[in-house]
Design a protein around this motif. Structure first.
Motif, PDB file in Angstrom:
ATOM      1  N   ILE A 197      -7.755  -0.431  53.070  1.00  0.00           N
ATOM      2  CA  ILE A 197      -8.073  -1.817  52.690  1.00  0.00           C
ATOM      3  C   ILE A 197      -8.182  -1.965  51.174  1.00  0.00           C
ATOM      4  N   PRO A 198      -8.936  -1.100  50.461  1.00  0.00           N
ATOM      5  CA  PRO A 198      -8.965  -1.235  48.994  1.00  0.00           C
ATOM      6  C   PRO A 198      -7.597  -1.007  48.352  1.00  0.00           C
ATOM      7  N   VAL A 199      -6.762  -0.139  48.972  1.00  0.00           N
ATOM      8  CA  VAL A 199      -5.432   0.140  48.416  1.00  0.00           C
ATOM      9  C   VAL A 199      -4.562  -1.119  48.504  1.00  0.00           C
ATOM     10  N   TYR A 200      -4.473  -1.710  49.694  1.00  0.00           N
ATOM     11  CA  TYR A 200      -3.684  -2.939  49.864  1.00  0.00           C
ATOM     12  C   TYR A 200      -4.249  -4.082  49.016  1.00  0.00           C
ATOM     13  N   LEU A 201      -5.585  -4.196  48.989  1.00  0.00           N
ATOM     14  CA  LEU A 201      -6.229  -5.303  48.288  1.00  0.00           C
ATOM     15  C   LEU A 201      -5.870  -5.308  46.809  1.00  0.00           C
ATOM     16  N   LYS A 202      -5.861  -4.110  46.190  1.00  0.00           N
ATOM     17  CA  LYS A 202      -5.635  -4.015  44.747  1.00  0.00           C
ATOM     18  C   LYS A 202      -4.148  -4.043  44.382  1.00  0.00           C
ATOM     19  N   GLY A 246      -9.819 -18.794  57.098  1.00  0.00           N
ATOM     20  CA  GLY A 246     -10.553 -19.578  56.097  1.00  0.00           C
ATOM     21  C   GLY A 246     -11.826 -18.912  55.616  1.00  0.00           C
ATOM     22  N   PHE A 247     -11.825 -17.580  55.562  1.00  0.00           N
ATOM     23  CA  PHE A 247     -13.014 -16.861  55.093  1.00  0.00           C
ATOM     24  C   PHE A 247     -12.593 -15.967  53.933  1.00  0.00           C
ATOM     25  N   LYS A 248     -13.093 -16.294  52.730  1.00  0.00           N
ATOM     26  CA  LYS A 248     -12.797 -15.452  51.566  1.00  0.00           C
ATOM     27  C   LYS A 248     -14.060 -14.699  51.166  1.00  0.00           C
ATOM     28  N   PRO A 249     -14.151 -13.407  51.522  1.00  0.00           N
ATOM     29  CA  PRO A 249     -15.358 -12.652  51.164  1.00  0.00           C
ATOM     30  C   PRO A 249     -15.394 -12.363  49.660  1.00  0.00           C
ATOM     31  N   ASP A 250     -16.599 -12.307  49.116  1.00  0.00           N
ATOM     32  CA  ASP A 250     -16.760 -11.836  47.734  1.00  0.00           C
ATOM     33  C   ASP A 250     -16.622 -10.314  47.702  1.00  0.00           C
ATOM     34  N   ILE A 251     -17.067  -9.673  48.791  1.00  0.00           N
ATOM     35  CA  ILE A 251     -17.029  -8.208  48.884  1.00  0.00           C
ATOM     36  C   ILE A 251     -16.546  -7.812  50.276  1.00  0.00           C
ATOM     37  N   ILE A 252     -15.616  -6.851  50.335  1.00  0.00           N
ATOM     38  CA  ILE A 252     -15.265  -6.228  51.621  1.00  0.00           C
ATOM     39  C   ILE A 252     -15.881  -4.833  51.613  1.00  0.00           C
ATOM     40  N   HIS A 253     -16.767  -4.608  52.562  1.00  0.00           N
ATOM     41  CA  HIS A 253     -17.489  -3.338  52.644  1.00  0.00           C
ATOM     42  C   HIS A 253     -16.817  -2.474  53.717  1.00  0.00           C
ATOM     43  N   CYS A 254     -16.110  -1.427  53.263  1.00  0.00           N
ATOM     44  CA  CYS A 254     -15.280  -0.607  54.153  1.00  0.00           C
ATOM     45  C   CYS A 254     -16.025   0.673  54.543  1.00  0.00           C
ATOM     46  N   HIS A 255     -15.904   1.056  55.818  1.00  0.00           N
ATOM     47  CA  HIS A 255     -16.658   2.198  56.325  1.00  0.00           C
ATOM     48  C   HIS A 255     -15.737   3.309  56.830  1.00  0.00           C
ATOM     49  N   ALA A 278     -15.923  -4.035  57.368  1.00  0.00           N
ATOM     50  CA  ALA A 278     -14.752  -3.603  58.141  1.00  0.00           C
ATOM     51  C   ALA A 278     -15.027  -2.181  58.628  1.00  0.00           C
ATOM     52  N   ALA A 279     -14.893  -1.975  59.943  1.00  0.00           N
ATOM     53  CA  ALA A 279     -15.227  -0.666  60.503  1.00  0.00           C
ATOM     54  C   ALA A 279     -14.441  -0.435  61.783  1.00  0.00           C
ATOM     55  N   SER A 280     -14.482   0.830  62.248  1.00  0.00           N
ATOM     56  CA  SER A 280     -13.773   1.162  63.483  1.00  0.00           C
ATOM     57  C   SER A 280     -14.677   1.048  64.697  1.00  0.00           C
ATOM     58  N   TRP A 293      -7.607 -12.811  44.711  1.00  0.00           N
ATOM     59  CA  TRP A 293      -8.074 -12.471  43.369  1.00  0.00           C
ATOM     60  C   TRP A 293      -9.605 -12.461  43.351  1.00  0.00           C
ATOM     61  N   GLY A 294     -10.157 -11.418  42.727  1.00  0.00           N
ATOM     62  CA  GLY A 294     -11.612 -11.381  42.536  1.00  0.00           C
ATOM     63  C   GLY A 294     -12.401 -10.769  43.686  1.00  0.00           C
ATOM     64  N   ILE A 295     -11.739 -10.471  44.818  1.00  0.00           N
ATOM     65  CA  ILE A 295     -12.479  -9.841  45.924  1.00  0.00           C
ATOM     66  C   ILE A 295     -12.766  -8.376  45.557  1.00  0.00           C
ATOM     67  N   LYS A 296     -14.018  -7.973  45.673  1.00  0.00           N
ATOM     68  CA  LYS A 296     -14.424  -6.592  45.379  1.00  0.00           C
ATOM     69  C   LYS A 296     -14.440  -5.763  46.668  1.00  0.00           C
ATOM     70  N   SER A 297     -14.341  -4.447  46.512  1.00  0.00           N
ATOM     71  CA  SER A 297     -14.417  -3.589  47.717  1.00  0.00           C
ATOM     72  C   SER A 297     -15.370  -2.423  47.475  1.00  0.00           C
ATOM     73  N   ILE A 298     -16.084  -2.064  48.549  1.00  0.00           N
ATOM     74  CA  ILE A 298     -16.965  -0.894  48.549  1.00  0.00           C
ATOM     75  C   ILE A 298     -16.475   0.040  49.648  1.00  0.00           C
ATOM     76  N   MET A 299     -16.470   1.332  49.362  1.00  0.00           N
ATOM     77  CA  MET A 299     -16.095   2.340  50.359  1.00  0.00           C
ATOM     78  C   MET A 299     -17.338   3.167  50.672  1.00  0.00           C
ATOM     79  N   THR A 300     -17.774   3.163  51.924  1.00  0.00           N
ATOM     80  CA  THR A 300     -18.934   3.973  52.317  1.00  0.00           C
ATOM     81  C   THR A 300     -18.478   5.186  53.118  1.00  0.00           C
ATOM     82  N   ILE A 301     -18.933   6.364  52.667  1.00  0.00           N
ATOM     83  CA  ILE A 301     -18.620   7.624  53.349  1.00  0.00           C
ATOM     84  C   ILE A 301     -19.768   7.942  54.312  1.00  0.00           C
ATOM     85  N   HIS A 302     -19.472   7.947  55.594  1.00  0.00           N
ATOM     86  CA  HIS A 302     -20.476   8.352  56.581  1.00  0.00           C
ATOM     87  C   HIS A 302     -20.364   9.840  56.883  1.00  0.00           C
TER      88      HIS A 302
END
Length: 484
Positions: free
Chosen positions: A143-148, A127-136, A7-9, A158-167
């Motif tokens: 996204i991680p705030v709403y997700l949790k 119909g797409f359930k990601p195992d990980i949402i990689h946020c940029h 997920a990115a801008s 339930w069970g979807i993980k999130s990563i936050m990448t700082i550019h």
């Protein structure tokens, strides 16, 4: 099959303002498609080229509210496939009908609050359930705030993980708490110092850093630097507290797009075996095109940059007349603060045979400069990763950098006693130190040509393609999914 959603801008080739777009465009293509289903979601900006937008396919639409300020808004979901990757575009004309992806900060914050909730809301419908949402970056911080929180009421999430990448930690999405509550629908309990509250305001990036399962940034040194007060932009305490869940992974570059052997934008093609006899032809052609003195023996320094303090332009301002001696030329490409744009224009007028100021961004001209220059200057105050030095290596152009962030991680300074290293570097943010390093590089260029050429060849043979970075992301994803 493991599923990942980026997920990115912004994302190449649809929309780009900086390195973030390159990462989101290049990285998803590198994963082994038999094991990883990696997809990307960005806003459907009206400034995405028509050639792409005409091909977008409608998937679904729904109406969504976030907070009291964003009520019952239309959310369209469009889809497009390119190079085997599925891209989704969140459609809403009110928010994304614009000539540029960013503008007014308050309005940007509103549209990305809307975007973040829309990304999660669309997943069950497509119909797409990601195992990980990689946020940029900050634009995806909620996204991680709403997700949790809000979305945990639905078993789908339930069970979807999130990563936050700082550019780039400098940009965080900060606004007052009352407005942010109205935009997000989050209650008082979220706006405390251990969550989204930041210096009495609310901070979207901080929310992402608090709630994400893991944090990455774009170089090892930057990951260390941002845990200190000097580089931490007010979040060093939080980042230090999470240092066990954080790592730096250096960006790569697209080795097909940047290849002096095949690059259609340059005059003469060459590689690490024949640059000694061919590379100079590009320099002479560029000197002619830009109206500089035509002389293959001149030392040409390139600068492609946003013209801001972050990029060290104030150091260049201080020393420029001593940099461009009778044997040296400086070619600048970039836009930024008006004072710096005018400074380069002034010196290009004063020293027309030595300095060319191109106050614009032109990809064609950038490729020509990479292939023509002898050295590339990057005296940044801070630099999360930096791609210019990696592209320079590829074209046999020697980087001269300040030792910070990704520049420190990727440029090994030349040592004439052991004949090792692929560039030049200086430690302190100081114009005299920068000038000494530039002068030392000139000495090697003019007096020790054989060693200079060996350094160029070593640089051209380095591997900063996405392959290495992808291996580290694969390892991180496996770790988050409990496979390691």
């Amino acid at each position: 099959m493991k599923r990942v959603l980026f997920a990115a801008s912004e994302c190449v080739p649809f929309i780009k303002t900086g390195g973030l777009a390159d990462v989101c465009g290049a990285l998803p293509k590198e994963f082994d498609k038999s094991e990883w289903d990696v997809r990307v979601v960005i806003p459907n900006y009206s400034c995405i080229p028509e050639s792409f937008r005409n091909e977008f396919r409608y998937v679904t639409h729904f109406y969504m509210s976030t907070g009291s300020y964003i009520q019952n808004k239309y959310v369209g979901v469009l889809q497009y496939e390119l190079d085997g990757i599925k891209y989704y575009f969140i459609d809403n004309q009110e928010y994304f009908d614009s000539f540029l992806p960013y503008g007014n900060v308050r309005y940007d914050i509103e549209k990305f609050c809307f975007f973040d909730k829309a990304v999660l809301s669309m997943l069950p419908l497509i119909g797409f359930k990601p195992d990980i949402i990689h946020c940029h970056d900050w634009q995806t911080g909620l996204i991680p705030v709403y997700l949790k929180n809000e979305f945990q009421g639905d078993m789908f999430f339930w069970g979807i993980k999130s990563i936050m990448t700082i550019h780039n930690l400098k940009f965080q999405g900060v606004w007052d708490i009352e407005t942010m509550q109205g935009l997000t629908g989050l209650n008082d309990s979220f706006f405390t110092p251990d969550k989204l509250e930041f210096q009495e305001d609310a901070n979207m990036l901080k929310g992402g850093l608090v709630y994400a399962d893991y944090i990455t940034t774009v170089s090892d040194t930057y990951a260390q630097e941002i845990q200190t007060a000097y580089y931490g932009e007010g979040l060093d305490g939080l980042l230090s507290a999470r240092h066990m869940d954080m790592q730096g992974i250096v960006n790569g570059i697209d080795y097909e797009a940047y290849d002096p052997k095949t690059d259609a934008k340059i005059q003469t093609h060459y590689d690490s075996t024949d640059f000694r006899t061919k590379k100079w032809k590009n320099k002479v052609k560029l000197q002619e095109d830009l109206g500089l003195s035509v002389d293959k023996k001149k030392y040409m320094i390139g600068l492609i940059s946003r013209l801001t303090d972050q990029k060290g332009v104030d150091l260049i301002d201080y020393a420029i007349e001593r940099i461009v001696d009778d044997y040296t030329q400086l070619v600048v490409i970039g836009t930024g603060e008006a004072d710096y744009e005018n400074m380069f224009r002034h010196f290009a007028w004063k020293y027309g045979d030595r300095i060319s100021a191109n106050i614009c961004y032109s990809d064609d001209l950038a490729h020509k400069l990479y292939a023509s220059a002898d050295a590339f200057l990057m005296p940044s105050r801070f630099e999360p990763c930096g791609l210019t030095q990696l592209i320079s290596y590829r074209y046999g152009t020697v980087p001269i950098v300040r030792e910070t962030g990704g520049l420190k991680d990727t440029v090994v300074p030349y040592n004439e006693y052991t004949n090792q290293g692929e560039g030049f570097s200086f430690a302190n943010y100081n114009a005299e130190e920068m000038l000494n390093t530039i002068n030392y590089s000139k000495y090697i260029f003019f007096e020790k040509k054989r060693q200079w050429n060996q350094m160029v060849e070593r640089g051209m043979n380095l591997d900063y393609s996405w392959k290495k970075s992808t291996e580290r992301y694969v390892g991180l994803y496996r770790y988050l999914l409990g496979e390691v």
